[in-house]
Design an enzyme around this catalytic site. Structure first.
Site, PDB file in Angstrom:
ATOM      1  N   LYS A   1      28.345  36.859  48.941  1.00  0.00           N
ATOM      2  CA  LYS A   1      29.093  35.997  48.024  1.00  0.00           C
ATOM      3  C   LYS A   1      28.088  35.302  47.114  1.00  0.00           C
ATOM      4  O   LYS A   1      27.269  34.503  47.581  1.00  0.00           O
ATOM      5  CB  LYS A   1      29.924  34.971  48.797  1.00  0.00           C
ATOM      6  CG  LYS A   1      31.076  35.578  49.581  1.00  0.00           C
ATOM      7  CD  LYS A   1      31.797  34.520  50.401  1.00  0.00           C
ATOM      8  CE  LYS A   1      33.039  35.091  51.073  1.00  0.00           C
ATOM      9  NZ  LYS A   1      33.682  34.105  51.979  1.00  0.00           N
TER      10      LYS A   1
ATOM     11  N   ASP B   1      29.721  36.403  57.548  1.00  0.00           N
ATOM     12  CA  ASP B   1      29.947  35.659  56.304  1.00  0.00           C
ATOM     13  C   ASP B   1      29.436  34.236  56.488  1.00  0.00           C
ATOM     14  O   ASP B   1      28.340  33.894  56.062  1.00  0.00           O
ATOM     15  CB  ASP B   1      31.435  35.686  55.949  1.00  0.00           C
ATOM     16  CG  ASP B   1      31.782  34.833  54.738  1.00  0.00           C
ATOM     17  OD1 ASP B   1      30.853  34.414  54.015  1.00  0.00           O
ATOM     18  OD2 ASP B   1      32.975  34.570  54.508  1.00  0.00           O
TER      19      ASP B   1
ATOM     20  N   GLU C   1      44.559  35.079  47.894  1.00  0.00           N
ATOM     21  CA  GLU C   1      43.885  36.319  47.529  1.00  0.00           C
ATOM     22  C   GLU C   1      44.854  37.454  47.242  1.00  0.00           C
ATOM     23  O   GLU C   1      44.462  38.616  47.181  1.00  0.00           O
ATOM     24  CB  GLU C   1      42.881  36.695  48.623  1.00  0.00           C
ATOM     25  CG  GLU C   1      41.799  35.624  48.754  1.00  0.00           C
ATOM     26  CD  GLU C   1      40.757  35.938  49.804  1.00  0.00           C
ATOM     27  OE1 GLU C   1      40.957  36.905  50.575  1.00  0.00           O
ATOM     28  OE2 GLU C   1      39.744  35.226  49.849  1.00  0.00           O
TER      29      GLU C   1
ATOM     30  N   ARG D   1      35.727  35.223  46.130  1.00  0.00           N
ATOM     31  CA  ARG D   1      36.100  34.021  46.868  1.00  0.00           C
ATOM     32  C   ARG D   1      37.595  33.791  46.679  1.00  0.00           C
ATOM     33  O   ARG D   1      38.227  34.401  45.817  1.00  0.00           O
ATOM     34  CB  ARG D   1      35.333  32.783  46.378  1.00  0.00           C
ATOM     35  CG  ARG D   1      33.828  32.815  46.510  1.00  0.00           C
ATOM     36  CD  ARG D   1      33.309  33.094  47.907  1.00  0.00           C
ATOM     37  NE  ARG D   1      33.671  32.134  48.925  1.00  0.00           N
ATOM     38  CZ  ARG D   1      32.852  31.195  49.415  1.00  0.00           C
ATOM     39  NH1 ARG D   1      31.620  31.064  48.920  1.00  0.00           N
ATOM     40  NH2 ARG D   1      33.237  30.406  50.396  1.00  0.00           N
ATOM     41  N   SER D   2      38.142  32.900  47.469  1.00  0.00           N
ATOM     42  CA  SER D   2      39.586  32.664  47.368  1.00  0.00           C
ATOM     43  C   SER D   2      39.968  32.007  46.050  1.00  0.00           C
ATOM     44  O   SER D   2      41.074  32.199  45.538  1.00  0.00           O
ATOM     45  CB  SER D   2      40.070  31.816  48.549  1.00  0.00           C
ATOM     46  OG  SER D   2      39.321  30.625  48.648  1.00  0.00           O
TER      47      SER D   2
ATOM     48  N   LYS E   1      34.913  43.642  48.568  1.00  0.00           N
ATOM     49  CA  LYS E   1      36.084  42.916  49.059  1.00  0.00           C
ATOM     50  C   LYS E   1      36.550  42.010  47.930  1.00  0.00           C
ATOM     51  O   LYS E   1      35.868  41.044  47.591  1.00  0.00           O
ATOM     52  CB  LYS E   1      35.691  42.110  50.294  1.00  0.00           C
ATOM     53  CG  LYS E   1      36.792  41.272  50.892  1.00  0.00           C
ATOM     54  CD  LYS E   1      36.242  40.490  52.079  1.00  0.00           C
ATOM     55  CE  LYS E   1      37.251  39.436  52.518  1.00  0.00           C
ATOM     56  NZ  LYS E   1      36.693  38.582  53.579  1.00  0.00           N
TER      57      LYS E   1
ATOM     58  N   GLN F   1      42.470  34.924  58.979  1.00  0.00           N
ATOM     59  CA  GLN F   1      42.508  34.651  57.546  1.00  0.00           C
ATOM     60  C   GLN F   1      42.924  35.849  56.704  1.00  0.00           C
ATOM     61  O   GLN F   1      43.590  35.686  55.686  1.00  0.00           O
ATOM     62  CB  GLN F   1      41.134  34.164  57.105  1.00  0.00           C
ATOM     63  CG  GLN F   1      41.089  33.602  55.698  1.00  0.00           C
ATOM     64  CD  GLN F   1      39.859  32.739  55.508  1.00  0.00           C
ATOM     65  OE1 GLN F   1      39.841  31.581  55.882  1.00  0.00           O
ATOM     66  NE2 GLN F   1      38.816  33.321  54.942  1.00  0.00           N
TER      67      GLN F   1
END
Length: 428
Positions: free
Chosen positions: A337, A312, A205, A366-367, A388, A163
């Site tokens: 998250k 995650d 992203e 998040r995306s 991130k 990913q």
């Protein structure tokens, strides 16, 4: 003067063009706190539930008017008059009001929007930036960014199974130089892709989304980009990979379609270990599926002393699951998250639990993002040391980097950049 006098929610649009929820919390003093909520594409099965409308005639079922109604109705009525400074009490009240195990009744998106807006209003009322309000006088560490250069998996319309392929500028003296490094490597990678006649379109992203013939090609090209940008691979700029392996774990095997492989857990550990030997990889996220705890044990035993192994989907920012993972020696890091768990208080608790166990905590986007920059403040407030938040493109990603740059400027001489010390669970 910090009493809540109004709570208003609305439907807005996220970076993927899907609806999400934004909430305003107004205090008696006239101060306003506003927060919006992100949404993921690669979603763990045990995440708190994001409430969607399911009306196929509107946004193809992805509308959030039910979540908006939760805020403007029950939630507003319940927290009206409460003191915004009492974050823990308000979050506890919201959790109890929902009454479900996974926030499915009112919606984790509805609850989180209000939780964050309350914190922002309280910070404004206190006359403090959010990171200082949440973290106090010890909030001074700027996190090492994990910068997404190549998107794959469900974040891009290409053939890559993995990913995310990220760079980690851990050998730079401060955040400003780390961001410059990321931008220069990103630009160099664009040039290299152009020379190969590969597309430079970007994924969710902000990373490039070319179709390589093999997953490993992304790693080789990133190392070349680091070198040609004038940085040392490994010592100055390391690499991180988000496998998101739950997405290609089927019938007990890891199916890497672009490589033509179907691997057992042990074989996939060998596959990842080979990458670690060949490339300056310091972090692997979701190296095993959330269902494959035995595989997680194998991976941790094999690489856990030299590589950051980030959970995650397996932990979903949930302290109950994290506690079990710690007791079973699964992974050595957790991805944080905020919308996986649904309140600010629970998010802070997960970070604290991880740190107390010697695990690292990486605050993450998040995306599907918005212009909201709360996660930048949370990363500094908690001294999480890593963040991130995507690539060096797309304003929804850059908003977080720019907020971190402002915080670094605000801290002045007090600012410290975590660098390699952010990976404190690894042996030198």
């Amino acid at each position: 003067m910090s009493a809540i006098v109004d709570v208003i929610a609305r439907e807005i649009i996220d970076s993927r063009g899907n609806p999400t929820i934004e909430a305003d919390v107004l205090l008696e003093s006239g101060v306003l706190g506003r927060a919006s909520v992100p949404s993921g594409a690669s979603v763990g099965t045990r995440e708190a539930v994001e409430l969607r409308d399911g009306d196929a005639q509107r946004y193809y079922g992805k509308g959030v008017l039910k979540a908006v109604e939760s805020v403007n109705g029950e939630i507003s009525e319940t927290i009206m008059g409460l003191d915004a400074m009492e974050q823990c009490f308000i979050d506890k009240t919201l959790i109890e009001l929902d009454g479900s195990e996974n926030k499915s009744r009112l919606g984790a998106n509805a609850i989180l929007a209000v939780s964050l807006a309350v914190a922002k209003a309280a910070a404004e009322e206190s006359g403090l930036p959010l990171y200082r309000y949440l973290g106090g006088i010890n909030a001074k560490w700027l996190p090492v960014p994990m910068m997404n250069l190549v998107n794959g998996g469900v974040h891009a319309n290409n053939r890559l199974d993995m990913q995310e392929f990220m760079i980690i500028p851990l050998g730079l003296p401060n955040l400003r130089e780390a961001v410059r490094c990321g931008a220069e490597v990103f630009s160099t990678l664009r040039t290299l892709l152009n020379k190969r006649n590969l597309p430079t379109t970007v994924g969710d992203e902000g990373g490039f989304a070319p179709s390589f013939a093999r997953n490993e090609e992304a790693l080789a090209l990133i190392v070349q980009a680091i070198d040609e940008a004038g940085y040392q691979p490994g010592s100055e700029v390391a690499i991180g990979v988000d496998c998101a392996s739950s997405e290609f774990f089927r019938e007990g095997k890891y199916h890497l379609d672009v490589d033509g492989l179907g691997l057992t857990s042990a074989q996939f550990v060998d596959y990842l270990a080979t990458w670690v030997e060949k490339y300056p990889i310091i972090s692997i996220e979701d190296g095993m599926s959330e269902q494959d705890w035995e595989g997680w044990g194998l991976l941790t035993e094999r690489l856990g002393k030299t590589v950051q192994l980030v959970g995650d989907d397996v932990f979903v920012t949930n302290t109950r699951i994290l506690k079990e993972g710690i007791s079973r020696n699964i992974a050595n890091s957790i991805l944080i998250k905020i919308n996986q768990i649904g309140t600010l208080t629970e998010t802070l608790n997960a970070i604290e639990m991880a740190k107390c166990a010697g695990y690292t905590a990486i605050v993450s986007h998040r995306s599907g993002e918005t212009e909201d920059t709360t996660i930048a403040d949370i990363a500094v407030a908690t001294n999480a040391l890593q963040i991130k938040t995507g690539s060096l493109s797309r304003s929804d990603r850059l908003a977080k980097y720019n907020q971190l740059l402002r915080i670094e400027e605000d801290l002045g001489e007090m600012a410290q950049y975590a660098g390699r010390s952010a990976f404190y669970q690894l042996k030198p």
